[in-house]
Enzyme design. Structure first.
Site, PDB file in Angstrom:
ATOM      1  N   HIS A 198      -0.487  14.648  12.586  1.00 10.42           N
ATOM      2  CA  HIS A 198      -1.375  15.475  11.654  1.00 10.42           C
ATOM      3  C   HIS A 198      -0.418  16.460  10.957  1.00 10.42           C
ATOM      4  CE1 HIS A 198      -5.611  14.826  12.994  1.00 10.42           C
ATOM      5  NE2 HIS A 198      -5.053  13.630  13.347  1.00 10.42           N
ATOM      6  N   HIS A 215      -3.185   9.054   4.509  1.00 13.23           N
ATOM      7  CA  HIS A 215      -3.170   8.371   3.351  1.00 13.23           C
ATOM      8  C   HIS A 215      -4.464   8.572   2.346  1.00 13.23           C
ATOM      9  CE1 HIS A 215      -0.280   5.583   5.073  1.00 13.23           C
ATOM     10  NE2 HIS A 215       0.008   5.045   3.836  1.00 13.23           N
ATOM     11  N   THR A 224       1.540  17.162   4.063  1.00 14.25           N
ATOM     12  CA  THR A 224       2.977  17.377   3.746  1.00 14.25           C
ATOM     13  C   THR A 224       3.978  16.681   4.729  1.00 14.25           C
ATOM     14  OG1 THR A 224       3.149  19.479   5.011  1.00 14.25           O
ATOM     15  CG2 THR A 224       2.691  19.434   2.610  1.00 14.25           C
ATOM     16  N   HIS A 279      -2.691   4.128  19.500  1.00  9.73           N
ATOM     17  CA  HIS A 279      -3.899   4.595  20.105  1.00  9.73           C
ATOM     18  C   HIS A 279      -4.041   3.968  21.611  1.00  9.73           C
ATOM     19  CE1 HIS A 279      -4.926   5.588  15.826  1.00  9.73           C
ATOM     20  NE2 HIS A 279      -5.445   6.645  16.396  1.00  9.73           N
TER      21      HIS A 279
END
EC number: 1.13.11.92
Length: 643
Positions: free
Chosen positions: A167, A172, A220, A392
């Protein structure tokens, strides 16, 4: 004359062609002399499958040689690079809201909505997006049958940490056009969703002849703490108090909730209780830095307090990831030495603390280098980097809540009170439950629970019927099968499949399923899904099937991307290199970073009772009731891995 030289060259190289795998003949021809020599060493060691069994110092030499090759041949720019435009670093001695102006030669490098780069050229798969069917792959090879964990090595804080980093780094930009995937008849009865809709990744023309289209990163990619600060001025404004440089935090030590019931943080999309607990912890860290700076420098303006505190907090996050989280992920002496060398250099912490940064990146580490180094390629994170961070499987089906009112047992273990399904800890419902659980119980419970292993048949089934969110944290109407979607995403984004990916990273490709694994059931199922064609194997499946190096929680294939990109996150950033100084960070700020060595140090600062009462392990990322790392009298560089 050139004919004679070519003949001589061919004569000298012909014996080598027999030694070098045929797939590398072309790239070997194009290499510089130094790269040729390094490649021959790396290739020999790879053929013997030896590097992780070498003594630590030799293992580091191998990794250094391999990293050099990747820096030469696996950093590919996407999009145009400005020519002759330069900004003055002195105009921006702080991290900007959107990541601009870090690189004086390319103001947009690493900024919000900059292109994802590449570690190898894209492999167009638009005519193979559904070959084989992603829902068949997910059902037959990924879906969890029985939960497999990582033992004592890696806990649920470690699983939450990597989402905290994602995060900060990557997401995307999506298109407005939806796509639908439908389950094939052979697996439909085993799929929680028979079909699902999702937004395709937005393709943007690059204006560049070599790679004509690319994808934009909405976060960023610099290591700038954007998971708590946001990736633009609008989000930053929401999270700041504009008093003493601080960020918003509720009185109970958790993230504040806005009037719409959503958490206030730098990144609120697809969050869960473990992630928001870490976001809250580092908001506390930021605010404590503000207090310390205000006390030390009462003349500092509010904006300066915020800017310095952001630099310090971002550096603490980067340091914890480098010399604590990654060391537990890759639990070998070679990687302990390697990750510490990234931060401190081979001369080590004591030397650097005493004499400062001496020598280049090898002796002194990347942090504090005289100038940043991007190898002529503007900084970005890459499509391939995104693909190897699909993890995951780390998430279990339930979080085991511990009784923190009970007397801790041997090794500071705690009894269970109850288990809560992970579905109840995601999104808005997750935040409600976290506020009932509280920070301390959440963190202690995660510390005492092992996370899942990155293996086949270990992908959470509950994530195959998942509610995704928009950027603002709003739930979307269409549920998704995340396991199938991840397979589709790599193909859609032209990321090479497993075997071609290995070739791209100068790794010897497989020629049959038995090269990948000894497990007969895996071999049979791979044959069932992909036939005999090893070139069809999806990257994510191959990495999960791959035999792991002893001590590694990830595949070697994923690790070699880490090898180049983890270094790049530090060495290409001026705030870890030329601007890693007292003038930019303040003396107090730099001291704060230099005296923080682990997540345990951060927890101790804000919740000293947590680690004192309930953590027995050496690292906050390994299971907390595990035995602390015993003292090893053999100097690190002279150790030999157990054979």
């Amino acid at each position: 004359m050139s004919l004679v030289m070519d003949s001589l060259k061919n004569l000298l190289l012909s014996p080598l062609r027999g030694f070098i795998h045929k797939d590398f003949h072309d790239i070997f021809e194009r290499m510089t002399l130094l790269s040729k020599l390094l490649f021959l060493i790396v290739h020999l060691v790879d053929k013997l499958n030896l590097w992780h069994r070498l003594p630590v110092l030799l293992g580091l030499l191998y990794l250094g040689a391999r990293r050099h090759l990747h820096q030469e041949y696996n950093l590919i720019n996407v999009g145009k690079t400005p020519i002759g435009v330069r900004s003055n670093p002195a105009d921006h001695p702080y991290r900007t809201a959107d990541g601009k102006y870090n690189d004086p030669f390319n103001e947009g490098a690493g900024s919000e909505l900059s292109f994802f780069g590449r570690n190898m050229l894209p492999v167009d798969q638009h005519n193979q997006l559904k070959k084989p069917d992603p829902m068949v792959v997910a059902t037959k090879l990924l879906a969890r049958r029985n939960f497999v964990d990582t033992g004592k090595q890696f806990n649920m804080i470690a699983a939450s940490w990597i989402q905290f980093m994602i995060h900060d780094w990557i997401d995307h930009l999506e298109d407005t056009k939806q796509i639908e995937l439908k389950a094939a008849e052979e697996v439909a009865s085993q799929c929680p969703l028979k079909s699902f809709k999702f937004f395709k990744t937005k393709e943007i023309p690059t204006g560049f002849y070599e790679i004509k289209t690319g994808h934009l990163n909405t976060r960023t990619p610099w290591w700038d703490g954007s998971a708590i600060y946001g990736s633009n001025a609008e989000v930053l404004k929401k999270v700041r108090t504009f008093k003493d440089g601080k960020l918003k935090l509720s009185a109970d030590g958790l993230l504040e909730i806005d009037k719409n019931g959503k958490i206030i943080s730098g990144d609120v999309r697809n969050t869960w209780a473990g992630l928001s607990a870490l976001q809250a912890l580092f908001v506390q860290e930021h605010n404590s830095v503000c207090d310390a700076l205000k006390k030390e420098y009462p003349e500092l303006e509010e904006e300066d307090l915020y800017r310095h505190a952001r630099l310090v907090t971002s550096a603490v996050i980067a340091k914890v990831h480098t010399i604590d989280w990654t060391v537990e992920l890759l639990k070998t002496d070679t990687l302990l030495a390697g990750m510490r060398a990234n931060w401190y250099g081979l001369l080590g912490k004591k030397f650097k603390d005493t004499f400062g940064h001496v020598g280049g990146s090898i002796l002194g580490g990347f942090v504090g280098m005289k100038k940043p180094e991007n190898y002529g390629v503007p900084y970005s994170l890459t499509e391939e980097f995104t693909s190897v961070y699909r993890m995951h499987q780390l998430l279990p089906d339930k979080l085991q809540l511990r009784n923190i009112d009970a007397t801790p047992g041997p090794n500071k273990s705690l009894p269970l009170t109850n288990e809560i399904p992970l579905e109840d800890l995601i999104g808005g419902k997750g935040e409600e439950n976290l506020s009932k659980i509280g920070f301390t119980k959440q963190m202690v419970s995660m510390g005492h629970q092992a996370c899942g292993a990155l293996e086949l048949w270990n992908y959470p089934v509950w994530m195959r019927d998942l509610i995704p969110q928009d950027v603002d944290g709003t739930d979307r109407p269409d549920h998704i099968d995340l396991a199938a979607l991840e397979i589709y995403r790599d193909r859609e984004r032209s990321v090479a499949r497993y075997n071609e990916f290995r070739r791209g990273m100068l790794q010897i490709p497989i020629s049959k399923w038995e090269d990948l694994t000894d497990d007969e059931e895996v071999i049979n199922t791979l044959g069932e899904v992909y036939g005999d064609d090893v070139e069809e194997l999806d990257l994510m499946v191959g990495m999960a099937a791959e035999k792991k190096i002893k001590g590694f929680a990830i595949s070697e294939t994923a690790f070699f991307i880490f090898l180049v990109m983890a270094s790049r996150r530090l060495e290409a950033d001026r705030f870890f290199t030329s601007n890693y100084n007292e003038e930019t960070y303040t003396k107090k700020g730099l001291e704060w970073v230099n005296t923080t060595e682990s997540l345990k140090d951060v927890l101790d600062r804000h919740y000293p009772e947590i680690t004192e009462k309930w953590m027995n392990s050496s690292s906050a990322f390994s299971v907390w009731d595990s035995t602390p790392q015993p003292h090893n009298p053999i100097p690190l560089y002279f150790r030999v891995p157990p054979q």
